[in-house]
Structures are given as C-alpha cells and as structure tokens.
Design a protein around this motif. Sequence first.
Motif, mmCIF file in Angstrom:
data_model
loop_
_atom_site.group_PDB
_atom_site.id
_atom_site.type_symbol
_atom_site.label_atom_id
_atom_site.label_comp_id
_atom_site.label_asym_id
_atom_site.label_seq_id
_atom_site.Cartn_x
_atom_site.Cartn_y
_atom_site.Cartn_z
ATOM 1 N N ASN A 18 41.765 35.450 45.896
ATOM 2 C CA ASN A 18 43.210 35.192 46.004
ATOM 3 C C ASN A 18 43.673 33.978 45.205
ATOM 4 N N GLU A 19 42.857 33.572 44.226
ATOM 5 C CA GLU A 19 43.233 32.503 43.316
ATOM 6 C C GLU A 19 43.147 33.031 41.885
ATOM 7 N N LEU A 22 43.372 37.619 38.916
ATOM 8 C CA LEU A 22 43.346 37.302 40.350
ATOM 9 C C LEU A 22 42.858 38.533 41.102
ATOM 10 N N ARG A 25 36.472 32.821 44.244
ATOM 11 C CA ARG A 25 37.846 32.331 44.068
ATOM 12 C C ARG A 25 38.856 33.364 44.560
#
Length: 246
Positions: free
Chosen positions: A36-37, A90, A34
């Motif tokens: 950059n989320e 993140l 995931r």
Amino acid sequence: MFQLLGPLRITENGRVASINARKVATLLAVFLIRANEVVSTEQLVAELWGYSPPRRAVAGLHVYVSQLRKFLAANGRDCADLVTRSPGYLMRIGPDELDLPEFLRLLDEGRGAFRAGDYEVASTALTHGLDLWRGRILEDQRGGEIVDGFVAWLDELRLECCEKLVECDFRLGRHRELVGFLRNLVAEYPLHEVFYRQLMLALHRSGRRAAALQVYQHARHTIVAELGLEPSRAVRELHQAILVDD
C-alpha cells in the motif's frame, strides 16, 4: 494469502503457488514489504540489479511487472491490485492478506502478558507466533536494500520472540522441555550468546550440570574462533556459578 515468514508463496483455496523466476519473485517481495505504498522505479531497479543496472533496466522492469500481474491473475488474485502510480508502482494488500500482521500481533500480545506477569498467556501467544514461521525468510530474494533491511528487522523480532518465550517458560518451570528448543537455536545462531546462557541454565536446572559446562566450552570455542573475543560477562558469570553449584 501472501506468506512472507519463510520461502515466498501464495496460498489460495488450499493451493500453494510460488514464483520460480527470481527477479519476478523479488518484485513481489518488495511490493509486499511496502504494501500500500508507492515504490519508485529507481528503487525497484536498484533492488533487482544493484547500482550498476543494464542499459535497458527500466524496460526489463516493465516486463517483470507484466509477468507478475499474469502470475497473480493465474493464482486467484486481482492483478488490478498492482497499479502504476507515479513515480513507480503500488500494490494494494488487505490486512488479512499477509501472514506478517498476525505474527506482529501475537508478539505484541506476548510482550504485554510478559510485562503483566501472566507467563502462561505470554508463552501461548509467543509459541503461536513462532509457529507461523516456515523457515528462513525470503532467502532467494535477498541482495537488495529493501529486502535485506526487512529481513534483518524481522529476524531481530524473531530473536526477541524466542528469548521471551524461553524466559516465560523458565518462570513456568519448563526447563527440561526447553533443552531441545535451545539446542536448535544455538545451532541456528552460533554467535547469539543469550541462547548459550539460556541453554546452560536450562540444563543446570534439569540436573545436567556437566552438560551445561560442555555448552560453555562449546560457546567459548565458537566465539573465540569467530570473533577473537571471550564470551560475555553474563555467560562467564553463569559458568562460574555452575562450577561452584550456586
């Protein structure tokens, strides 16, 4: 670079590092998948402990995140790339910091060249894509929905890459060279009938009719024993064609 296409590891200035603590490694895998989320605390807890977490799971998660930051800093990474961001965390990853985008690029290049009928270019791209794989991906981090879903998706892409590479090399007349490659694929994916069919075809076109028929018998025995089904129509029709030397 973070490497997902095999056992999880980091390479930095020629040095290779991996995480021995399973839950810390699983955290890193999730953050890379995931990239950059924001991944919520709830999702991370479920990934680490399933849906029956211990009472102090959130506190345990904070400890594992701290350990991951220390691991990243010790291996030349900026631990500030892993940030707290509501409702979870993140991890910032640049496009050239993962091996996965290069595989996806090469697969897409191979697809385009295959559609255009440029089988030499397609074969080269797909071969280079498969060369990036170092073994079973994230084998020690499986068990949660995020990692398992990612593994299933990526495994399907690898199957597509292998199938297309074989089809390219068939069109280039490389039947004999494919036999060993296809035998390995049959052993790795014993219920994937496409590889049985391709191996039978490669053997038959290499003048090894008896060996091709033996592959069919092995395929039928395996599929009937495991699934209680006969081989697919495509495999049975190829078997019949080989029997009559068509």
